[in-house]
Design an enzyme around this catalytic site. Structure first.
Site, PDB file in Angstrom:
ATOM      1  N   ASP A  69      36.330  25.098 -56.764  1.00  0.00           N
ATOM      2  CA  ASP A  69      37.423  25.601 -55.911  1.00  0.00           C
ATOM      3  C   ASP A  69      38.736  25.443 -56.672  1.00  0.00           C
ATOM      4  O   ASP A  69      39.094  24.342 -57.110  1.00  0.00           O
ATOM      5  CB  ASP A  69      37.466  24.785 -54.610  1.00  0.00           C
ATOM      6  N   ASP A 114      38.761  32.183 -54.279  1.00  0.00           N
ATOM      7  CA  ASP A 114      38.933  31.062 -55.222  1.00  0.00           C
ATOM      8  C   ASP A 114      37.807  30.037 -55.197  1.00  0.00           C
ATOM      9  O   ASP A 114      37.972  28.955 -55.733  1.00  0.00           O
ATOM     10  CB  ASP A 114      40.292  30.394 -55.017  1.00  0.00           C
ATOM     11  N   GLU A 115      36.674  30.355 -54.591  1.00  0.00           N
ATOM     12  CA  GLU A 115      35.582  29.365 -54.623  1.00  0.00           C
ATOM     13  C   GLU A 115      34.213  30.013 -54.802  1.00  0.00           C
ATOM     14  O   GLU A 115      33.969  31.129 -54.359  1.00  0.00           O
ATOM     15  CB  GLU A 115      35.591  28.457 -53.386  1.00  0.00           C
TER      16      GLU A 115
HETATM   17  P1  TTP Z   1      42.273  27.427 -50.473  1.00  0.00           P
HETATM   18  O1  TTP Z   1      41.237  27.149 -51.523  1.00  0.00           O
HETATM   19  O2  TTP Z   1      41.961  26.988 -49.072  1.00  0.00           O
HETATM   20  O3  TTP Z   1      43.628  26.694 -50.861  1.00  0.00           O
HETATM   21  P2  TTP Z   1      44.308  26.502 -52.261  1.00  0.00           P
HETATM   22  O4  TTP Z   1      43.459  26.957 -53.395  1.00  0.00           O
HETATM   23  O5  TTP Z   1      45.668  27.105 -52.223  1.00  0.00           O
HETATM   24  O6  TTP Z   1      44.498  24.926 -52.353  1.00  0.00           O
HETATM   25  P3  TTP Z   1      43.408  23.804 -52.582  1.00  0.00           P
HETATM   26  O7  TTP Z   1      42.062  24.471 -52.708  1.00  0.00           O
HETATM   27  O8  TTP Z   1      43.824  23.118 -53.825  1.00  0.00           O
HETATM   28  O9  TTP Z   1      43.496  22.913 -51.397  1.00  0.00           O
HETATM   29  O10 TTP Z   1      42.630  28.964 -50.451  1.00  0.00           O
HETATM   30  C1  TTP Z   1      42.646  29.782 -51.631  1.00  0.00           C
HETATM   31  C2  TTP Z   1      43.781  30.791 -51.544  1.00  0.00           C
HETATM   32  O11 TTP Z   1      43.610  31.602 -50.376  1.00  0.00           O
HETATM   33  C3  TTP Z   1      45.132  30.148 -51.431  1.00  0.00           C
HETATM   34  O12 TTP Z   1      45.683  29.846 -52.685  1.00  0.00           O
HETATM   35  C4  TTP Z   1      45.901  31.209 -50.691  1.00  0.00           C
HETATM   36  C5  TTP Z   1      44.898  31.917 -49.825  1.00  0.00           C
HETATM   37  N1  TTP Z   1      45.007  31.411 -48.434  1.00  0.00           N
HETATM   38  C6  TTP Z   1      45.836  32.122 -47.556  1.00  0.00           C
HETATM   39  O13 TTP Z   1      46.444  33.116 -47.928  1.00  0.00           O
HETATM   40  N2  TTP Z   1      45.968  31.644 -46.283  1.00  0.00           N
HETATM   41  C7  TTP Z   1      45.324  30.517 -45.821  1.00  0.00           C
HETATM   42  O14 TTP Z   1      45.498  30.113 -44.653  1.00  0.00           O
HETATM   43  C8  TTP Z   1      44.474  29.815 -46.734  1.00  0.00           C
HETATM   44  C9  TTP Z   1      43.759  28.551 -46.291  1.00  0.00           C
HETATM   45  C10 TTP Z   1      44.338  30.294 -48.038  1.00  0.00           C
HETATM   46 MG    MG Z   2      41.424  26.384 -53.503  1.00  0.00          MG
END
Ligand code: TTP
Ligand code: MG
Length: 376
Positions: free
Chosen positions: A27, A125-126
């Site tokens: 992730d 992103d995962e």
């Molecule tokens: P996440 O993997 O949930 O968050 P992140 O990568 O920003 O942070 P981390 O994993 O380190 O906690 O989400 C991936 C991307 O998806 C995030 O960068 C932006 C987008 N996203 C949104 O646009 N709205 C949201 O509510 C969420 C949770 C994510």
């Molecule tokens: Mg993330």
């Protein structure tokens, strides 16, 4: 009591028998914000918030994400942008640039996919990969995880966190355990110790409402689930109770879902030590390849429609011949019959054979499941 051990690089290890699969969940860290910081080094160490325009506190809309610096101010994804602005008026507020994130995501997924073809992307992103065939120990898995991190950093310029465990659910919990840029390994025998103290909402799928319900029955942490006999979980919580109990005990192992990202074909080829015209040797090599491919397909629940034979003669003269079937199969004998049929054309060829290979393509998954669901 054995507490989780931290090895010299700061990677965390938690250490069940009979669990052979090794799954990674990858992730990206603060993904959208990380891409922005990569492209604007001046933003390094500053709070960066990607989302709606804050309009000096009067803006509508929400935060997409923010970097870890901004999280220190209590800002998080889905927070109204006006509140974020109140918490951190001096932050750097940026509109999302999806084309850029998409490009970065594709590169990262390409790297992850190159490590194992048993791959499932679950969001921008995962992704999960099953590395059971690449790694036999969790020490090897740690090296694989480190390699992914360094390739992503070198090629894409951002960081990611990786969880490694015998199931997808636990790997996902583990990737979130040490962020950013962390690697958390949970060996089968360490599942209980790793999960027990965690709030039940760490189990993917347990939201606010389910949490309240479970709390009222005295279940607060995952350890409470592990310590409740399965029949009581089913009595009290029905289907959900069984599912949650399986996840908590490392018994839930959903298959890797088929998607356009899953491999399009599976193949294997072998070069003979010496070029040969020995028909029996050539056929037994093809049988061996065919069997190996089918062991893998059986494990993955994969079916195929197209069978291809590759044959290379001395002098690098190479031919491929294919046959497509009317419906997907996973049948070692039928596949071998098709290969023999395709091989017929070359039986009287007067050159020696250097290499033979088989490719199975037009793949599909979970046919059995589909068939059952058709009748439900
Ligand atoms: P996440 O993997 O949930 O968050 P992140 O990568 O920003 O942070 P981390 O994993 O380190 O906690 O989400 C991936 C991307 O998806 C995030 O960068 C932006 C987008 N996203 C949104 O646009 N709205 C949201 O509510 C969420 C949770 C994510
Ligand atoms: Mg993330």
């Amino acid at each position: 009591m054995k507490i989780l051990c931290t090895c010299e690089q700061g990677y965390k290890f938690f250490s069940h028998k009979n669990m052979t699969q090794i799954i990674l969940h990858c992730d990206l860290d603060a993904f959208f914000a990380a891409v922005e910081v990569r492209d604007n080094p001046d933003y390094e160490d500053k709070p960066v918030i990607v989302g709606a325009d804050p309009k000096e506190g009067k803006g509508r809309g929400v935060v997409s994400t923010c970097n870890y610096e901004a999280r220190k101010y209590g800002i998080h994804s889905a927070m109204p942008i006006s509140i974020a602005y109140r918490k951190c008026p001096h932050g750097i507020y940026l509109p999302p640039n999806f084309a850029k994130y998409h490009e970065a995501s594709e590169k990262v997924m390409g790297i992850i996919k190159s490590v194992s073809s048993i791959f499932q992307q679950v969001s921008i992103d995962e992704a999960y990969i099953d590395i059971s065939e690449n790694c036999t120990t969790y020490e090897e898995a740690l090296n694989t995880a480190k390699e992914i991190q360094s390739r992503v950093l070198d090629d894409v310029g951002i960081t990611l966190s990786i969880g490694c465990a015998p199931t997808k659910s636990i790997a996902k919990i583990a990737s979130d355990y040490k962020k950013p840029n962390g690697i958390t390994i949970v060996k089968p025998e360490e599942i209980k110790e790793f999960l027990s103290p965690m709030d039940i909402t760490r189990i993917p799928g347990i939201g606010k409402k389910t949490k309240e319900y479970y709390n009222r029955q005295g279940i607060r942490v995952i350890g409470d689930i592990i310590n409740t006999p399965l029949h009581r979980m089913i009595e009290q919580f029905g289907k959900n109770g069984k599912w949650v109990w399986d996840v908590a005990n490392g018994l839930n192992q959903p298959k890797f879902k088929s998607s356009r990202d899953i491999r399009k074909s599976i193949s294997k080829e072998r070069t003979f030590y010496d070029d040969t015209s020995d028909f029996n040797l050539i056929i037994s090599k093809l049988e061996e390849i065919n069997e190996k491919l089918h062991i893998k397909l059986d494990k993955d629940g994969t079916y195929y429609k197209t069978i291809s034979l590759k044959i290379r003669f001395e002098g690098f003269e190479t031919y491929t011949r294919s046959k497509s079937l009317p419906r997907p199969i996973q049948d070692v004998k039928k596949a071998m019959n098709v290969i023999l049929e395709l091989y017929q054309e070359f039986v009287n060829y007067d050159k020696k054979v250097r290499l033979v290979g088989i490719k199975l393509s037009n793949l599909s998954n979970n046919i059995k499941q589909l068939k059952i669901s058709n009748f439900m």
